[in-house]
Design an enzyme around this catalytic site. Sequence first.
Site, short mmCIF file in Angstrom:
data_model
loop_
_atom_site.label_atom_id
_atom_site.label_comp_id
_atom_site.label_asym_id
_atom_site.label_seq_id
_atom_site.Cartn_x
_atom_site.Cartn_y
_atom_site.Cartn_z
N HIS A 130 -8.44 -1.29 6.00
CA HIS A 130 -8.73 -2.60 6.60
C HIS A 130 -9.32 -3.50 5.51
O HIS A 130 -10.21 -3.08 4.77
CB HIS A 130 -9.73 -2.41 7.75
CG HIS A 130 -10.06 -3.70 8.44
ND1 HIS A 130 -9.21 -4.29 9.33
CD2 HIS A 130 -11.14 -4.51 8.34
CE1 HIS A 130 -9.75 -5.42 9.77
NE2 HIS A 130 -10.92 -5.58 9.18
N MET A 188 0.99 -3.26 12.25
CA MET A 188 0.37 -4.35 13.01
C MET A 188 0.50 -4.18 14.52
O MET A 188 0.91 -5.10 15.23
CB MET A 188 0.99 -5.69 12.57
CG MET A 188 0.83 -5.99 11.09
SD MET A 188 -0.88 -5.94 10.54
CE MET A 188 -1.45 -7.49 11.19
N ASN A 191 0.84 -1.21 0.00
CA ASN A 191 0.00 0.00 0.00
C ASN A 191 0.87 1.25 0.00
O ASN A 191 0.57 2.23 -0.69
CB ASN A 191 -0.95 0.00 1.19
CG ASN A 191 -2.21 -0.79 0.91
OD1 ASN A 191 -3.08 -0.34 0.18
ND2 ASN A 191 -2.31 -2.00 1.46
N THR A 205 -10.17 5.30 15.70
CA THR A 205 -10.64 5.71 17.03
C THR A 205 -10.20 4.65 18.04
O THR A 205 -9.57 3.66 17.66
CB THR A 205 -12.18 5.84 17.06
OG1 THR A 205 -12.73 4.59 16.65
CG2 THR A 205 -12.68 6.94 16.14
N ASP A 260 -10.84 -0.90 14.58
CA ASP A 260 -11.51 -0.96 13.27
C ASP A 260 -12.96 -0.48 13.32
O ASP A 260 -13.81 -0.96 12.54
CB ASP A 260 -11.46 -2.40 12.71
CG ASP A 260 -10.02 -2.88 12.51
OD1 ASP A 260 -9.16 -2.05 12.20
OD2 ASP A 260 -9.78 -4.10 12.67
N ILE A 306 -1.67 -2.56 17.97
CA ILE A 306 -2.87 -1.90 18.49
C ILE A 306 -2.41 -0.66 19.23
O ILE A 306 -1.45 -0.71 20.01
CB ILE A 306 -3.66 -2.86 19.40
CG1 ILE A 306 -4.25 -3.97 18.53
CG2 ILE A 306 -4.76 -2.12 20.16
CD1 ILE A 306 -5.05 -4.99 19.26
C1 GRF Z 1 -3.44 -4.78 3.85
O1 GRF Z 1 -4.21 -5.91 3.60
C2 GRF Z 1 -4.23 -3.77 4.62
O2 GRF Z 1 -5.59 -3.82 4.33
C3 GRF Z 1 -4.00 -4.22 6.05
O3 GRF Z 1 -2.68 -4.66 6.09
C4 GRF Z 1 -2.27 -5.08 4.79
C5 GRF Z 1 -1.03 -4.33 4.46
O4 GRF Z 1 -0.41 -4.82 3.32
N1 GRF Z 1 -4.27 -3.16 6.99
P1 GRF Z 1 0.88 -4.08 2.75
O5 GRF Z 1 1.94 -4.11 3.83
O6 GRF Z 1 0.49 -2.69 2.37
O7 GRF Z 1 1.28 -4.90 1.57
#
Ligand code: GRF
Length: 192
Positions: free
Chosen positions: A109, A90, A13, A141, A145, A92
Amino acid sequence: MRIVCLISGEGTNLQALIDWQTKGLLGDATIVGVISNVASAYGLKRAERASIPTSVLPHREYSHRLLFDQALRSLINGYDPDLVVLAGFMRILTAEFVTHYRHRLINIHPSLLPKYKGLYTHRRALEAGDTVAGATVHWVTEALDAGDIIQQIEVPIVANDSEESLKTRVVELEHTLYPSVIRDLSLGVISC
Ligand code: GRF
């Protein structure tokens, strides 16, 4: 709009955001920094290749979540961002952290929230016999999620879909959804 991206892993992403920025498609947004809690996260290499400053803050070096989040906050604030973008981060986050960045913190998400908060979203959608899956960009928030939804995309579930095949198709669309939402936020087309 100065944005800081928080990652933990692959960073596909993040790569999409970098690509849109390189092509001049990210509106008024500029990625000013990338922070990872994992030193080996491949996303850090993606940022370095694009000459974007990076920082690593290993969560294992902190005895308490609160202390990690405080250190993370100072690191983020050093980049002076207008928007903090969670892109596969990853961890919280504590209520204190989230409150500090209220309306300046977004996440993507891999489900059609409010369905399937948390992990294993694709597996759960398949097990439930859903015919459609998707991804959601939302404000972050205190509740996991559960912040207000900014935008969603739907992905049809097809016969013989596996967790992997579905995940691949969803993440492909995430790569358009996230940059377009960030562009629109930077241009004021979307606001909170
Ligand atoms: C994606 O599936 C996103 O929706 C989730 O974590 C993943 C991240 O993937 N929050 P990347 O590290 O961007 O490949």
